[in-house]
Design an enzyme around this catalytic site. Structure first.
Site: not given
Ligand code: NAD
Length: 523
Positions: A169, A242, A276, A374
């Protein structure tokens, strides 16, 4: 138990953040489509597993070569959909995936093959043990928009080579690049039901978490990660999380100011700060502070901001206008609490609604949001410290723990300090690039999450460990079975002495007692 299912939207538009152009539209998968996809994956997975690691490695080899051949198209699509400069799409996405494939091709068999497990305990020498690494079955992957290709592709490759089926997804902001990944994998020989992409918003992700998957690998924000962990807890669904980071950079008193300031500027603004592993907090020894701040400000003012498709662009747009508003809030909060804006600090409206000037803030402290939350945008806040102890204390004063970097001319000193930092990775004299080291584990501590991706550890997350124990003397009854009494007690006491007593004299006495007791009981 479905506790977190949201209402699905039916269509999804992918928009170029630099231009606002609609790149494509896709149907969102609802709970019914998600359940059907998982059922197809489950039915197909045993054959995929049965074809063996060596055959799956061949598929990865083909995937690697197909990706190499279409690297320009893939990188262009990443830039169009996520906004990052084209060269960054090549370096931080395509290259990372090519090298990760290399790692898996070279190591998957060695990591996942059956292992003989030698038994050190004398009492178990008559048994042969083996470790099997069995695939979970169907692995769900939910990924973010900031590295829309390298994150899902590296996780998917590890899951597939281990014999799992995968349902991805992708982020609702970058679905098209996930579709490219799907075509590349299929073209390379991955069966349709073994890798499926389900586009959609949070509701689709939520439906996937609530479906009959066997494990979830989630990358995204802490807020979503916590919600997912609660749902997963209900049915003990294993998860890798992650999540976000607030990575500190420590510039020690013996650091090279020119090198470290260039690193800070790149580490804070690569992918427009939406990484990240971005440098989200910079701490500099007081003796270097004025020169370091000035060097960062000067280098930042020279950065070329624009559409990532132009070869000279160094910083592209942010992914979405709402991310720009978060940056504005954090910068404004810092300004009001006494921070100095020494570069940037404004939107670049002439370029479009998603552009924000790379920004350097001086005289910041932990009372400001920009040092705690963040920001995930092009902001480099710089604070000062008096000595190494204070630097470590400030670095560890965070809810996050993904990575950190230490800058010093004395590597041994840097490595000593690295042991005191609470993070999944600490780099001495480099930043961000740990994600491209395919051998290295990626993941964090504290609110940054659970588990690891990449390297041997990422591969091991994709399998269950099964222990098979086979007795070499099947016709002999074990002495510890029923028939308890003083004889067995003496045997066990003797056996413990034989196994663990020191010195040798005591061990021998215990052995004589154990054998005597055994002998008497058998008589
Ligand atoms: P997000 O949490 O908004 O979304 C991530 C994913 O989760 C998307 O595909 C979204 O559609 C899905 N999602 C949203 N609500 C959900 C739910 N209730 N159940 C299941 N899935 C759901 O994050 P984002 O804005 O897409 O990404 C940015 C964040 O990701 C930042 O906090 C960044 O630090 C983190 N990130 C972490 C790493 C790592 O390796 N630690 C790597 C990249 C990004």
């Amino acid at each position: 138990m479905a506790t977190d299912v949201q209402i699905a939207v039916s269509r999804l538009a992918s928009v170029n953040p630099a231009t606002g152009e609609v790149l494509g539209e896709l149907d969102c998968a609802g709970p019914t489509e998600v359940r059907a996809a998982v059922a197809r994956a489950r039915a197909a997975q045993p054959d995929w597993n049965a074809c063996g690691i060596r055959n799956r490695v061949q598929v990865l080899r083909r995937f690697q070569q197909n990706l190499l051949a279409s690297k320009t198209d893939i990188a262009r699509r990443i830039t169009q959909e996520a906004g990052k400069p084209y060269v960054e799409a090549l370096l931080t996405e395509v290259l990372v995936v090519l090298d990760n494939a290399r790692f898996l091709i070279e190591n998957a068999f060695a990591v996942l093959r059956e292992e003989k497990l030698p038994h050190g305990n004398l009492a178990h020498k008559t048994k042969s043990g083996r470790i099997l690494h069995e695939p979970y079955g169907v692995i769900g992957i939910i990924s973010p928009w900031n590295y829309p290709f390298s994150i899902p592709a590296t996780e998917t490759m590890a899951a597939l080579v281990a014999g799992n089926a995968v349902i991805l997804k992708p982020s609702e902001l970058t679905p098209l690049i996930a579709m490219e990944l799907q075509s590349l994998l299929r073209q390379s020989g991955v069966p349709d039901d073994i890798f499926q992409v389900l586009p959609g918003e949070g509701a689709t992700g939520s439906a996937l978490v609530n479906s009959e998957i066997d494990k979830l690998v989630f990358t995204g924000s802490v807020a979503t990660g916590r919600r997912i962990a609660q749902v997963a807890a209900e049915r003990l669904l294993p998860v890798v999380l992650e999540l976000g980071g607030k990575d500190p950079m420590l510039v020690l008193d013996d650091a090279d100011v020119d090198v470290a300031s260039s690193a800070a500027v790149w580490g804070a603004f690569v992918n427009c700060g939406q990484t990240c592993l971005s440098v989200e907090r910079c701490y500099v020894h007081a003796s270097l502070y004025p020169a370091f701040v000035e060097a960062c400000a000067e280098k930042t003012r020279k950065l070329r901001v624009g559409n990532g498709m132009e070869a000279s662009t160094e910083v592209g747009p942010m992914i979405h206008e709402r991310q720009v508003r978060i940056v504005e809030t954090d910068v404004e909060d810092a300004r009001q609490r006494g921070a100095r804006v020494v570069a940037g600090g404004t939107r670049l409206r002439d370029l479009g609604p998603t552009f924000y000037a790379p920004t350097v803030l001086a005289d910041v402290d932990h009372g400001m949001r920009v040092m705690r939350e963040e920001t995930f945008g092009p902001v480099l806040p710089i604070a000062r410290f008096a000595d190494d102890d204070e630097a470590v204390r400030l670095a560890n004063e965070s809810e996050y723990g993904l990575a950190a970097s230490i800058w010093t001319r004395d590597r041994a000193r840097g490595e000593r300090l690295a042991r005191r930092i609470q993070a999944g990775t600490v780099m001495v004299n480099d930043t961000v690039s740990c994600f491209s080291i395919s051998e290295a584990p990626h993941g964090g501590v504290k609110s940054t999450g659970l588990g690891r991706t990449h390297g041997r550890w990422g591969l091991e997350e994709m399998v269950r460990v099964k222990y098979v124990d086979s007795d070499l003397l099947p016709r002999i009854k074990k002495p510890w079975w029923f028939g308890y009494g003083s004889g067995l007690t003496r045997e066990m006491e003797g056996l413990m002495g034989l196994l663990y007593a020191r010195p040798l004299r005591e061990k021998m006495k215990a052995a004589v007692r154990a054998v005597g007791a055994l002998w008497r009981r058998k008589l």
